[in-house]
Every structure is written in structure tokens, then in C-alpha cells.
Design a protein around this motif. Structure first.
Motif, short mmCIF file in Angstrom:
data_model
loop_
_atom_site.label_atom_id
_atom_site.label_comp_id
_atom_site.label_asym_id
_atom_site.label_seq_id
_atom_site.Cartn_x
_atom_site.Cartn_y
_atom_site.Cartn_z
N SER A 8 40.45 -39.66 36.98
CA SER A 8 41.44 -39.14 36.04
C SER A 8 41.21 -37.66 35.79
CB SER A 8 41.38 -39.92 34.72
OG SER A 8 41.68 -41.30 34.93
N LEU A 9 39.95 -37.26 35.70
CA LEU A 9 39.61 -35.85 35.52
C LEU A 9 40.10 -35.03 36.71
CD1 LEU A 9 38.10 -33.48 34.16
CD2 LEU A 9 36.03 -34.26 35.36
N TYR A 10 39.80 -35.48 37.93
CA TYR A 10 40.27 -34.77 39.12
C TYR A 10 41.79 -34.61 39.08
CZ TYR A 10 36.01 -34.58 42.03
OH TYR A 10 34.78 -34.28 42.58
N ILE A 11 42.50 -35.68 38.77
CA ILE A 11 43.96 -35.63 38.79
C ILE A 11 44.49 -34.65 37.75
CG2 ILE A 11 46.04 -36.99 38.28
CD1 ILE A 11 44.66 -39.35 39.66
N LEU A 214 35.50 -35.90 29.30
CA LEU A 214 35.39 -35.13 30.54
C LEU A 214 36.51 -34.10 30.66
CD1 LEU A 214 34.39 -37.90 33.12
CD2 LEU A 214 32.90 -36.28 31.93
N ILE A 215 37.73 -34.51 30.33
CA ILE A 215 38.86 -33.58 30.42
C ILE A 215 38.70 -32.46 29.40
CG2 ILE A 215 41.35 -33.37 30.06
CD1 ILE A 215 41.63 -36.20 31.23
N ARG A 216 38.27 -32.80 28.19
CA ARG A 216 38.07 -31.79 27.15
C ARG A 216 36.99 -30.80 27.53
NH1 ARG A 216 35.46 -34.62 22.83
NH2 ARG A 216 33.60 -33.99 23.98
N ASP A 217 35.85 -31.32 28.01
CA ASP A 217 34.72 -30.45 28.33
C ASP A 217 35.00 -29.56 29.54
OD1 ASP A 217 33.42 -31.61 26.23
OD2 ASP A 217 32.05 -32.82 27.43
N THR A 220 40.10 -25.73 31.55
CA THR A 220 40.95 -25.25 32.65
C THR A 220 40.17 -25.07 33.95
OG1 THR A 220 40.57 -22.95 31.99
CG2 THR A 220 42.50 -24.07 31.05
N ARG A 221 38.86 -25.27 33.89
CA ARG A 221 38.04 -25.13 35.10
C ARG A 221 38.26 -26.34 36.02
NH1 ARG A 221 33.36 -26.26 33.99
NH2 ARG A 221 33.64 -26.91 31.82
N PHE A 222 37.91 -26.18 37.29
CA PHE A 222 37.92 -27.33 38.20
C PHE A 222 36.54 -27.96 38.14
CE2 PHE A 222 38.12 -29.76 42.12
CZ PHE A 222 39.42 -30.25 42.07
N PRO A 223 36.45 -29.28 38.04
CA PRO A 223 35.14 -29.93 37.90
C PRO A 223 34.25 -29.70 39.12
CG PRO A 223 36.87 -31.56 38.29
CD PRO A 223 37.56 -30.26 38.04
#
Length: 307
Positions: A8-11, A214-217, A220-223
Motif C-alpha cells: 500500500s505504501l509503494y502504491i 508508513l505512509i505518514r512517515d 512525499t519521499r519514495f520509500p
């Protein structure tokens, strides 16, 4: 292996980068990644990315004319976002998806090539890649209970079976079971209604909270570091360290290429679960309870202090 929160984070991070962008071309550096032969990847050149979705632990790119790219990262596969036209990382680079906005690189650490990429046309062909597991975040409790107790497996095995539940793997199943205060080896058909409800709530709470975190942390960066071992996890990856709830040392069961981490006080009533390898080796010397284990540690410390 990236699980539901990681996928979900990647998407979420891919949406502002490639959604409604045209895919210029795909560069493959490993012949082992692509597992389909028809239609050819060249048919996607210049096509618009219309949708991004998750299918179990797979990332799906939906493109114009009903094309779907299905990417399964498996254990060591990861995504990187690079500048337009960038070269793939040496040795670990498998494929590059080129856009005007940048290059999406697929990498895989290690020598085993398990990650896979399929190209299909049509929703019906896409669904053939769905293992069929229940999407718990969208399900009712009764649907969860039916799937859970369809067969009599351990909770650990049931939660990580993609045919039963979608997107849950080794890491988050440990966290879910700790949250629910249930033993990983408890059998599904022996759960009470209250225990099944507690497990259902824990699945939803754990997956939702970690996805949000994970999305919050990441912002706007890419994981750049998608891992099964994250700071803040309660038991997974914490073998030999104090339980975050009661302070008891987290224990583990090792099997195949995986291990199951749990707290014996919070989840098994103080009983140590038998590790297949070590319990067979130690036989009668294998400690059965937390108290036996702590007494052995205490005696060991006493002997070392006397020496």
C-alpha cells in the motif's frame, strides 16, 4: 516479503509519480523476471497508466486498452525511484519502467531470482493471478470467521495462507497474533467466538495502523527501506529482547526459511512453544515454561559471576 502495508505504501508513493503518465518503455536486464510471453512488453510503449492497485502481495499497473502489469516482489524484490533515463543498479537491477517523470527500477538482492512480472490483457486474465484470499479490511466478521475456520490449521499458517487471507505474511502475522494475545499454534477450529472476534479486530487494527504509519512517515519521499523488521514492532524481529508489554524475553519458532516470534506470557500463558530443531536436540532439557527458562538464565549468570 513486502506485505499489505508495504505494498500500500509503494502504491501511494507511485500515484503522484506514474498515474496518468505514459510508459515510454520497459528495459529488462534479467530474463528471469518476465514470466509471460504474450502479449509482448513492447505493446505497452507509449500507453497511459490508468490505475494502480494491490492484488494480494502483488502490485498491479493498469494501462490503456485493458493491459495489466502484475509485479510480485517476493522476498527480496524492492522498488526504487530514479531520475529519468537512469541506469539500473549493478547486479541487483532487474527492470526499469521509464516515464517522463522518472524511472521505476525493480531490484532483487541475493542470487535467487524469485520476483516475477506478468503482462496480461483483460480483467478476467488478471483475476487468474489472484490467490483468492479474503480482503479483511473490506470484509465482515462472519466472512472472516468462515475463511479462518474453513480448515483446521494453526493461526500462524492460516493468516499467512494467501488463499485464505490477502496480503498478510510472516511479519505482520506475528504482530497481529501478539495484538490479539493468541498463540501462533492455536488451531483455528478451536477458537471461541470471542477469540475469533478479537483476531478479526487485531488484523484490521494492525494492518490499518501500520499502513497509516508508513505512509505518514514516508511523506512525499519514495520509500527506500521496505523491510520486514521495523522499529516499533512488538515481537517480530525481537527474539531475545523484552516484550514491549510485559518485559518477558520474546521467543521464536524456526521453520523452513521463516521464524515465528511471540511473547510466552502474553500469548501462550507462560508456556514455551516447542521449536522443531532445538526441542528435538535438547529433548528433556528443553524448557517448557518461562519460569524454567528464566531459572536457567539465572543459574548461568550465577556460574559466570562465580568464575
Amino acid at each position: 516479503m513486502p506485505e499489505l502495508p508495504d505494498i500500500s505504501l509503494y502504491i501511494e508513493c507511485l500515484k503522484p509519480r506514474i498515474l496518468n503518465q505514459r510508459l515510454k518503455r520497459i528495459r529488462l536486464s534479467s530474463p528471469f523476471l518476465l514470466r509471460s510471453v504474450s502479449p509482448p512488453l513492447s505493446e505497452l510503449d507509449g500507453k497511459l497508466v490508468c490505475a494502480l492497485r494491490r492484488l494480494g502481495k502483488r502490485i498491479v499497473l493498469g494501462l490503456e486498452e485493458d493491459y495489466f502489469l502484475i509485479l510480485h516482489l517476493m522476498i527480496a524484490g524492492r522498488l526504487r525511484w530514479l531520475a529519468p533515463g537512469s541506469k539500473l543498479p549493478a547486479r541487483i537491477g532487474l527492470a526499469a519502467f521509464e516515464f517522463a517523470t522518472g524511472t521505476l527500477a525493480v531490484t532483487e538482492a541475493g542470487s535467487k531470482r524469485r520476483a516475477s512480472l506478468h503482462l496480461v490483457k483483460g480483467e478476467s486474465c488478471l483475476q487468474l493471478h489472484d490467490p483468492g484470499g479474503l480482503e479483511v479490511l473490506n470484509a465482515r466478521f462472519i466472512d472472516f470467521q468462515v475463511a479462518l475456520q474453513r480448515e483446521n490449521h494453526t493461526l500462524k499458517r492460516a493468516l499467512t495462507d494467501p488463499r485464505l487471507f490477502s496480503g498478510i505474511g510472516n511479519a505482520y502475522s506475528d504482530e497481529i497474533l501478539f495484538h490479539a494475545r493468541l498463540s501462533p499454534l492455536q488451531l483455528t477450529q478451536r477458537l471461541s467466538h470471542a477469540e475469533a472476534q478479537r483476531l478479526f479486530d487485531s488484523v484490521r487494527d494492525t494492518l490499518c495502523s501500520w499502513t497509516t504509519r508508513l505512509i505518514r512517515d514516508t511523506g512525499t519521499r519514495f520509500p527506500e527501506k521496505v523491510t520486514a523488521f521495523r522499529e516499533g514492532m512488538s515481537v517480530h524481529g525481537r527474539y531475545g529482547r523484552p516484550c514491549t508489554a510485559c518485559g518477558t524475553l520474546v521467543q521464536r519458532i524456526v521453520y523452513a526459511e521463516n521464524e515465528c516470534n511471540y511473547c510466552p506470557r502474553c500469548q501462550t500463558g507462560g508456556r514455551l512453544l516447542a521449536d522443531r530443531a532445538f526441542s528435538r536436540l535438547l529433548k528433556d532439557d528443553w524448557p517448557r515454561t518461562v519460569e524454567e527458562l528464566e531459572n536457567r538464565f539465572s543459574r548461568g549468570r550465577d556460574r559466570r559471576s562465580q568464575d
